[in-house]
Design an enzyme around this catalytic site. Structure first.
Site, short mmCIF file in Angstrom:
data_model
loop_
_atom_site.label_atom_id
_atom_site.label_comp_id
_atom_site.label_asym_id
_atom_site.label_seq_id
_atom_site.Cartn_x
_atom_site.Cartn_y
_atom_site.Cartn_z
N ASP A 200 0.88 -1.16 0.00
CA ASP A 200 0.00 0.00 0.00
C ASP A 200 0.93 1.24 0.00
O ASP A 200 2.13 1.11 0.29
CB ASP A 200 -0.85 -0.07 1.28
CG ASP A 200 -1.45 1.25 1.64
OD1 ASP A 200 -2.16 1.80 0.79
OD2 ASP A 200 -1.21 1.73 2.76
N ASP B 21 0.14 5.23 1.16
CA ASP B 21 0.04 6.10 2.34
C ASP B 21 0.05 5.28 3.63
O ASP B 21 -0.69 4.31 3.75
CB ASP B 21 -1.28 6.89 2.31
CG ASP B 21 -1.29 7.94 1.21
OD1 ASP B 21 -0.98 7.59 0.06
OD2 ASP B 21 -1.63 9.10 1.51
P1 IMP Z 1 -3.25 4.44 -0.13
O1 IMP Z 1 -3.08 4.41 1.36
O2 IMP Z 1 -1.94 4.31 -0.85
O3 IMP Z 1 -4.23 3.40 -0.61
O4 IMP Z 1 -3.77 5.92 -0.59
C1 IMP Z 1 -4.96 6.48 -0.13
C2 IMP Z 1 -5.01 7.99 -0.35
O5 IMP Z 1 -4.82 8.34 -1.72
C3 IMP Z 1 -6.37 8.55 -0.05
O6 IMP Z 1 -6.56 8.77 1.33
C4 IMP Z 1 -6.41 9.86 -0.85
O7 IMP Z 1 -5.87 10.91 -0.07
C5 IMP Z 1 -5.47 9.61 -2.01
N1 IMP Z 1 -6.13 9.54 -3.31
C6 IMP Z 1 -5.78 10.25 -4.42
N2 IMP Z 1 -6.54 9.93 -5.46
C7 IMP Z 1 -7.39 8.99 -5.06
C8 IMP Z 1 -8.41 8.24 -5.74
O8 IMP Z 1 -8.69 8.36 -6.93
N3 IMP Z 1 -9.06 7.33 -4.99
C9 IMP Z 1 -8.78 7.14 -3.67
N4 IMP Z 1 -7.83 7.80 -3.02
C10 IMP Z 1 -7.15 8.73 -3.70
MG MG Z 2 -2.67 3.24 3.42
#
Ligand code: IMP
Ligand code: MG
Length: 420
Positions: free
Chosen positions: A153, A155
């Site tokens: 993942d 973030d």
């Molecule tokens: P992950 O933890 O890598 O899955 O990223 C999640 C974060 O990506 C979300 O909390 C959003 O801030 C950001 N984000 C940017 N574009 C999108 C999208 O198209 N769908 C969902 N999240 C997005």
């Molecule tokens: Mg995450």
């Protein structure tokens, strides 16, 4: 009479992991019976160590029993009767296990690091068990066969929420190590962009390091892909591009089942989700704006504002149930999740994202794939769905990811040594 605790529990069940809570309950018994909170430290240090050894033995026995129940559940899975396993009876939400979990050994490993059995006032916690399960999963993969694909993942797993991978991020050289070993790496993130430059911005530290590495072969370098928007946009590493990433057209990677996702359904689902989000913004007075994208719709905070946890959770649960109850919600997979300071609904989910990676790399098995993420609660979390496609590790912050990758390398070395 219904106690306040029960009410709270019922309302918050989506914020608990039933398997972890159940193991925690089992370990609480020897903790209560054996811990000696009234003993004085200096006077009885020999006695305290003996108590700790006894407590350790009892915790380890419980972990072995749970390990055996999981093995029994796996046997039921093979026979097609997993609904009838004893574990399913005890923990109804339990899913599929793609490898055994070596819980007794993993507990011994974690107890040496966290000194869980030495504690007299604090019982084995959610985090103790979560980390033990991660170690047990690594052991199950490595001793069973091998890890061929690691998906991450973005973030909170690779970098802090909303941040990017910088050159000095300690995860960079661990991922380089995976690629040099010939493992495949997929970054399966909700962050959904159609331009490679956006991903270069978020992943610069890693992409530059892969580009500059002198040891890696071309084939190993090509073992890095990014799947954005959960399962919507695929990019591969490409040295010749200024962004070091190239967009891969859907026709090259779409799974057969995904071909039936019709554009009209996608629009309809996003329309329903958008209406529900807008209703939340107005009803809960959220300091937020709505963002509609090609394959997603979300709410994000206005500049200088933050939404609080209750607002985010309420919004996720409202959108989830609204889309679930719509006819299109049963035709098309989607993922509504709380991103920490925003809420998004994406078309597809990470189970599809991981499957795409497995297929893209020639059909890597589920029992040889590990997804590492921070969101594993049953509602409002996007890594949770990856459990349908592979084994998983649940980390709480980017330094735990680094620790997990080091643990993986250590266990792999031990295993290679044993085989010599
Ligand atoms: P992950 O933890 O890598 O899955 O990223 C999640 C974060 O990506 C979300 O909390 C959003 O801030 C950001 N984000 C940017 N574009 C999108 C999208 O198209 N769908 C969902 N999240 C997005
Ligand atoms: Mg995450």
């Amino acid at each position: 009479m219904t106690t306040r605790y029960r009410v709270e529990y019922a309302l918050k069940s989506h914020r608990r992991d039933q398997l972890i809570e159940w193991i925690k309950g089992l370990l609480a018994v020897p903790f209560v019976l054996h811990s000696q909170p009234t003993a004085v430290y200096q006077e009885h240090s020999v006695k305290l160590l003996a108590v700790a050894a006894d407590t350790h033995k009892r915790y380890a026995e419980i972990m072995r029993d749970v390990e055996n129940l999981i093995n029994d559940h796996i046997a039921h899975q093979h026979a097609g009767t997993e609904g009838k396993s004893k574990l399913k009876l005890l923990v109804p939400s339990v899913g599929t296990f793609f490898t055994p979990l070596l819980l007794e050994d993993a507990f011994n490993y974690q107890d040496k690091r966290r000194f869980i059995s030495r504690r007299r006032f604090v019982s084995p916690s959610f985090n103790d068990i979560r980390l033990t399960l991660n170690t047990a999963q690594l052991m199950g993969l490595i001793r069973g066969s091998a890890i061929d694909l690691v998906t991450f993942d973005g973030d909170v797993t690779l970098y802090d929420d909303g941040a990017s991978i910088t050159d000095d991020n300690p995860v960079v050289h661990r991922i380089i190590r995976l690629l040099r070993q010939g493992k495949k790496v997929g970054i399966v993130t909700a962050a959904g962009y159609t331009e490679p430059s956006k991903y270069y911005g978020r992943l610069k530290g890693l992409l530059d390091a892969v580009h500059q590495d002198l040891v890696m072969t071309e084939a190993q370098r090509n073992g890095l892909i990014v799947l954005g928007g959960e399962s919507n946009f695929l990019f591969k590493f490409d040295r010749s591009s200024p962004d070091l990433m190239t967009y891969v057209p859907q026709s090259e990677w779409l799974l057969d089942e995904m071909r039936s996702w019709r554009d009209e359904d996608i629009t309809e689902l996003l329309d329903i989700a958008e209406a529900a989000l807008r209703q939340c913004v107005s009803n809960l007075h959220l300091p937020a704006a709505v963002l509609r994208k090609e394959r997603a719709v979300g709410v994000y905070p206005l500049a200088g504002h933050k939404m609080h946890r209750e607002q985010l959770e309420e919004t996720v649960l409202v959108v989830q149930s609204t889309v679930d109850r719509s006819p299109v919600g049963s035709r098309l997979p989607f993922c509504a999740f709380n991103g920490g300071n925003d809420v998004f609904v994406d078309i597809g989910d990470k189970s599809w994202g991981v499957r795409v990676c497995q297929r893209y790399f020639g059909g890597i098995e589920r029992s040889k794939t590990l997804h590492i993420g921070d969101q594993f609660l049953s509602a409002g979390s996007n890594d949770f769905k990856a459990r349908l496609a592979c084994t998983t590790a649940w980390i709480a912050n980017p330094s735990e990811t680094v620790q997990l990758l080091d643990e993986m390398a250590e266990l792999e070395e031990e295993e290679a040594y044993k085989k010599k």
